[in-house]
Write an enzyme that holds these catalytic residues in place. Sequence first.
Site, PDB file in Angstrom:
ATOM      1  N   GLY A   1       0.195  -1.974   1.265  1.00 17.93           N
ATOM      2  CA  GLY A   1      -0.283  -1.002   0.277  1.00 17.93           C
ATOM      3  C   GLY A   1       0.861  -0.347  -0.453  1.00 17.93           C
ATOM      4  O   GLY A   1       1.999  -0.807  -0.373  1.00 17.93           O
ATOM      5  N   ASN A   2       0.559   0.709  -1.177  1.00 16.44           N
ATOM      6  CA  ASN A   2       1.602   1.467  -1.863  1.00 16.44           C
ATOM      7  C   ASN A   2       1.217   2.945  -1.871  1.00 16.44           C
ATOM      8  O   ASN A   2       0.161   3.317  -1.372  1.00 16.44           O
ATOM      9  CB  ASN A   2       1.837   0.922  -3.279  1.00 16.44           C
ATOM     10  CG  ASN A   2       0.610   1.040  -4.145  1.00 16.44           C
ATOM     11  OD1 ASN A   2       0.177   2.128  -4.474  1.00 16.44           O
ATOM     12  ND2 ASN A   2       0.006  -0.108  -4.489  1.00 16.44           N
ATOM     13  N   ARG A   3       2.082   3.758  -2.443  1.00 16.36           N
ATOM     14  CA  ARG A   3       1.921   5.207  -2.297  1.00 16.36           C
ATOM     15  C   ARG A   3       0.994   5.846  -3.333  1.00 16.36           C
ATOM     16  O   ARG A   3       0.859   7.066  -3.368  1.00 16.36           O
ATOM     17  CB  ARG A   3       3.288   5.888  -2.391  1.00 16.36           C
ATOM     18  CG  ARG A   3       4.224   5.506  -1.278  1.00 16.36           C
ATOM     19  CD  ARG A   3       5.557   6.225  -1.431  1.00 16.36           C
ATOM     20  NE  ARG A   3       6.559   5.664  -0.544  1.00 16.36           N
ATOM     21  CZ  ARG A   3       6.633   5.918   0.754  1.00 16.36           C
ATOM     22  NH1 ARG A   3       5.773   6.738   1.311  1.00 16.36           N
ATOM     23  NH2 ARG A   3       7.574   5.365   1.489  1.00 16.36           N
TER      24      ARG A   3
END
Length: 395
Positions: A205-207
């Site tokens: 995922g990412n932020r």
Amino acid sequence: MLAGRHLVLGVTGGVAAYKAVYLARRLIEEGVEVRAVMTPTAQNFVGEATFAAVTGTQPIIELFGHDDVSPHTSLARWADAVVIAPATASTISKLAAGESSNALIATVLATTAPVFVAPAMHSEMWEHPATRANISRLTDFGYTIVPPQSGSLAGGDEGIGRLADPEDILKMVRSIFDGGDLAGSTVLITAGGTREPIDPVRYIGNRSSGKMGNALATAAHARGAQVILVTAAPPPGNLPGIEVIAVDTAAEMAEATWGRVDIADIAVMAAAVADFRPADVATGKLRRTDGSPELLLEPTPDILRGITKRDNRPYLVGFAAEVGSLDAAVEKARTKGVDLLVGNDISIDGSGFGSDSNQIALIYPDGTTKHHPLLPKRQVADVIWDAVVEQRAST
Ligand code: CTP
């Protein structure tokens, strides 16, 4: 058209309460029927007789002691809009908590009409994380924040926190009855960070928090657009007029976006989409005892590119989150086939992923770049929509 509308004007206990008298007068001049609801502390700043004289009706201050046994629900149903000006930090906090401790908050809780909140307070209070969080909650409820301005404040101080000009408040209220500058447009927004499964438990995922996409959706909705929000993050509160399509992966986001893009006049790709995903998703949980897994990655669909290839594509806004310099964003604006690119440097404090504010540059396909200051994401959303409306009107 404002004339003939019913408006509840909430006045709270700040020195800017005197400007609410002028706002009430201007609304009356526009043919609006105004009923004032004052918090008890507002009376320290302006007398109820003033609002009674200007609006022609006695302001409501207490919930009890009226002929009407339930003034807040009667007013809530009567109102076509509720405007709170000035809104103190205390009232904003009570609104965020849904704490029905006076006639004004009770009226707001009971209404389904659009609610406008025009804060006024000292800069330190406006910038406090508690106020920031409360404001963000109010935007999640679908309330429109009329941002405070910079200038002189009570006690001779200077800074941000001054009540918005009553004429600007009037303009925002008028825009919802006139339909707003995005009325008649369907807007498709992607938001949040996609999650690409590794096994049934884990993902890449990412932020991205989805807050920028949510702010774009609520701002577009407030400006009269039909909104489709394809999101991999929690959406804003329950807003009629925003269709939310929840997705997880880049492939799901691509399918939902491409499936709706034909009905969109404007598409804004605010999502942080994974560029790569695991080529083989393990069906069972990967175990530590099986040793370090090797992950083979494959590209995900490029959603934005899929739109630029279409013959009748909508007006298209791309995003580029960069670190340290916007040179790569300028290059993307030139080459990606978008009408506008929103670049932001996520290494700036308080800007980008997860935060409630953002510092953006608007970059056009010819490389022209307009830098904007650090602003709450809801205001950034309006900066972007202003640019979109202006550019669409000029072509
Ligand atoms: N985007 C998309 N589909 C993808 C990847 C990105 O639609 N699979 C969109 C994003 O929502 C954004 C724009 O493309 O609006 C630019 O994303 P970005 O990741 O900056 O572009 P890339 O070309 O992938 O650049 P980089 O190599 O810097 O990641």
